[in-house]
Design a protein around this motif. Structure first.
Motif, PDB file in Angstrom:
ATOM      1  N   THR A  28      31.229  26.330  19.079  1.00  0.00           N
ATOM      2  CA  THR A  28      31.363  26.061  17.647  1.00  0.00           C
ATOM      3  C   THR A  28      31.577  24.564  17.399  1.00  0.00           C
ATOM      4  O   THR A  28      32.314  23.904  18.116  1.00  0.00           O
ATOM      5  CB  THR A  28      32.541  26.850  17.077  1.00  0.00           C
ATOM      6  OG1 THR A  28      32.315  28.239  17.310  1.00  0.00           O
ATOM      7  CG2 THR A  28      32.669  26.625  15.579  1.00  0.00           C
ATOM      8  N   ASP A  30      31.571  21.456  13.973  1.00  0.00           N
ATOM      9  CA  ASP A  30      31.556  21.268  12.517  1.00  0.00           C
ATOM     10  C   ASP A  30      30.651  20.130  12.069  1.00  0.00           C
ATOM     11  O   ASP A  30      30.653  19.761  10.893  1.00  0.00           O
ATOM     12  CB  ASP A  30      32.972  21.030  11.990  1.00  0.00           C
ATOM     13  CG  ASP A  30      33.638  19.813  12.629  1.00  0.00           C
ATOM     14  OD1 ASP A  30      34.803  19.548  12.303  1.00  0.00           O
ATOM     15  OD2 ASP A  30      32.980  19.149  13.459  1.00  0.00           O
ATOM     16  N   SER A  51      27.452  21.476   7.434  1.00  0.00           N
ATOM     17  CA  SER A  51      27.795  22.847   7.073  1.00  0.00           C
ATOM     18  C   SER A  51      26.626  23.777   7.330  1.00  0.00           C
ATOM     19  O   SER A  51      25.473  23.352   7.398  1.00  0.00           O
ATOM     20  CB  SER A  51      28.189  22.911   5.596  1.00  0.00           C
ATOM     21  OG  SER A  51      27.126  22.484   4.790  1.00  0.00           O
ATOM     22  N   ASN A  52      26.948  25.041   7.443  1.00  0.00           N
ATOM     23  CA  ASN A  52      25.903  26.032   7.684  1.00  0.00           C
ATOM     24  C   ASN A  52      24.898  26.036   6.542  1.00  0.00           C
ATOM     25  O   ASN A  52      25.284  26.034   5.372  1.00  0.00           O
ATOM     26  CB  ASN A  52      26.516  27.422   7.833  1.00  0.00           C
ATOM     27  CG  ASN A  52      25.501  28.447   8.261  1.00  0.00           C
ATOM     28  OD1 ASN A  52      24.679  28.183   9.154  1.00  0.00           O
ATOM     29  ND2 ASN A  52      25.516  29.601   7.639  1.00  0.00           N
ATOM     30  N   ASP A  66      21.960  25.740  11.365  1.00  0.00           N
ATOM     31  CA  ASP A  66      22.412  27.130  11.324  1.00  0.00           C
ATOM     32  C   ASP A  66      23.580  27.228  12.290  1.00  0.00           C
ATOM     33  O   ASP A  66      23.392  27.339  13.496  1.00  0.00           O
ATOM     34  CB  ASP A  66      21.260  28.064  11.727  1.00  0.00           C
ATOM     35  CG  ASP A  66      21.663  29.536  11.677  1.00  0.00           C
ATOM     36  OD1 ASP A  66      20.768  30.385  11.690  1.00  0.00           O
ATOM     37  OD2 ASP A  66      22.876  29.820  11.643  1.00  0.00           O
ATOM     38  N   THR A  67      24.795  27.182  11.757  1.00  0.00           N
ATOM     39  CA  THR A  67      25.972  27.161  12.634  1.00  0.00           C
ATOM     40  C   THR A  67      26.211  28.509  13.303  1.00  0.00           C
ATOM     41  O   THR A  67      26.789  28.565  14.386  1.00  0.00           O
ATOM     42  CB  THR A  67      27.230  26.764  11.849  1.00  0.00           C
ATOM     43  OG1 THR A  67      27.410  27.686  10.759  1.00  0.00           O
ATOM     44  CG2 THR A  67      27.122  25.354  11.315  1.00  0.00           C
ATOM     45  N   LYS A  68      25.739  29.578  12.678  1.00  0.00           N
ATOM     46  CA  LYS A  68      25.943  30.902  13.290  1.00  0.00           C
ATOM     47  C   LYS A  68      25.085  31.050  14.533  1.00  0.00           C
ATOM     48  O   LYS A  68      25.507  31.629  15.544  1.00  0.00           O
ATOM     49  CB  LYS A  68      25.640  31.986  12.271  1.00  0.00           C
ATOM     50  CG  LYS A  68      26.617  32.003  11.106  1.00  0.00           C
ATOM     51  CD  LYS A  68      26.274  33.077  10.095  1.00  0.00           C
ATOM     52  CE  LYS A  68      27.258  33.035   8.932  1.00  0.00           C
ATOM     53  NZ  LYS A  68      26.935  34.053   7.894  1.00  0.00           N
ATOM     54  N   ALA A  69      23.869  30.529  14.458  1.00  0.00           N
ATOM     55  CA  ALA A  69      22.974  30.559  15.611  1.00  0.00           C
ATOM     56  C   ALA A  69      23.191  29.376  16.539  1.00  0.00           C
ATOM     57  O   ALA A  69      22.599  29.309  17.616  1.00  0.00           O
ATOM     58  CB  ALA A  69      21.519  30.584  15.144  1.00  0.00           C
ATOM     59  N   ARG A  70      24.048  28.424  16.119  1.00  0.00           N
ATOM     60  CA  ARG A  70      24.283  27.193  16.882  1.00  0.00           C
ATOM     61  C   ARG A  70      22.955  26.492  17.149  1.00  0.00           C
ATOM     62  O   ARG A  70      22.626  26.158  18.306  1.00  0.00           O
ATOM     63  CB  ARG A  70      25.049  27.486  18.166  1.00  0.00           C
ATOM     64  CG  ARG A  70      26.433  28.034  17.889  1.00  0.00           C
ATOM     65  CD  ARG A  70      27.154  28.407  19.161  1.00  0.00           C
ATOM     66  NE  ARG A  70      28.406  29.087  18.864  1.00  0.00           N
ATOM     67  CZ  ARG A  70      29.061  29.826  19.750  1.00  0.00           C
ATOM     68  NH1 ARG A  70      28.587  29.965  20.971  1.00  0.00           N
ATOM     69  NH2 ARG A  70      30.186  30.402  19.402  1.00  0.00           N
TER      70      ARG A  70
END
Lengths: 112, 115
Positions: A28, A30, A51-52, A66-70
């Motif tokens: 993760t 930021d 941010s995502n 896409d922070t969820k998919a990194r």
């Protein structure tokens, strides 16, 4: 430990074509940065993504996160020769640290 | 462009000799960094500083030391240079606003060759 992987490492494309460079990271974070480096030169900041869903565009380059998919992508639209360079993504280590971990870079060559 | 200079810009030295590289900034930024760039490895952080006399290690700090006695200057020292330290060294600066969101701006680089 944060690891950053860029694909592809080498990209040869024709003028006028579209292509995407991918940047995957392992933990993760930021913030994510894209830099450009011309041969024998320093690094130039292109985009900062915080941010995502963030999307930034400058000329023929568009970066997204896409922070969820990194995963971050750098999309090149209708490439021109002047875009030939090496592109790096860099990901911020978590926890308020100032450290960045860089990908190995994508060397882009745009042929007439 | 951010006001960052590095000296020397090129240096050739022999194994076992001490080497000091200097980074100077005119932006009054709090954070300063030293990276090395090698083919196939991208950029790797050697050391960084978050204030005068405040420094910390990066991922490839062995064989290197740093000092920051003034806001504007960050020195990188190779106590006894080895051929594996042949590289291009970049200094960078940033002005964190507390959440580490600021971009790092890079200096012109120093090409070091250790024979």
């Amino acid at each position: 430990e944060l690891k950053v992987e860029q694909n592809p490492l080498f990209l040869s494309m024709q003028e006028g074509k579209n292509y995407t460079i991918y940047c995957n990271y392992s933990t993760t974070s930021d913030r994510l940065y894209w830099y450009r480096q011309d041969p024998g030169k320093s690094l130039e900041s292109l985009f900062v993504l915080l941010s995502n869903g963030a999307v930034k565009q400058e000329g023929r380059l568009m970066a997204s996160l896409d922070t969820k998919a990194r995963l971050s992508t750098l999309h090149i639209t209708a490439a021109v020769h002047d875009l030939s360079a090496t592109y790096f993504c860099a990901v911020g280590a978590q926890g308020g640290s100032e450290k960045l971990v860089f990908g190995k870079g994508t060397k882009l060559t745009v042929n007439p | 462009d951010a006001g960052i200079t590095q000296s020397p810009r090129h240096k050739v030295t022999e194994t076992g000799t001490p080497v000091t590289l200097r980074c100077h900034q005119t932006e009054n930024h709090r954070y300063m960094y030293w990276y090395r760039q090698d083919p196939g490895h991208g950029l790797r952080l050697i050391h960084y500083s978050y204030g005068v006399k405040d420094t910390d290690k990066g991922e490839v700090s062995d064989g290197y030391s740093v000092s920051r006695s003034k806001t504007e200057d960050f020195l990188l020292t190779l106590e006894s240079a080895t051929s594996s330290q042949t590289s291009v060294y970049f200094c960078a600066i940033s002005e964190s606003r507390g959440r580490g969101t600021d971009t790092q701006y890079f200096g012109p680089g120093t090409r070091l060759t250790v024979l």
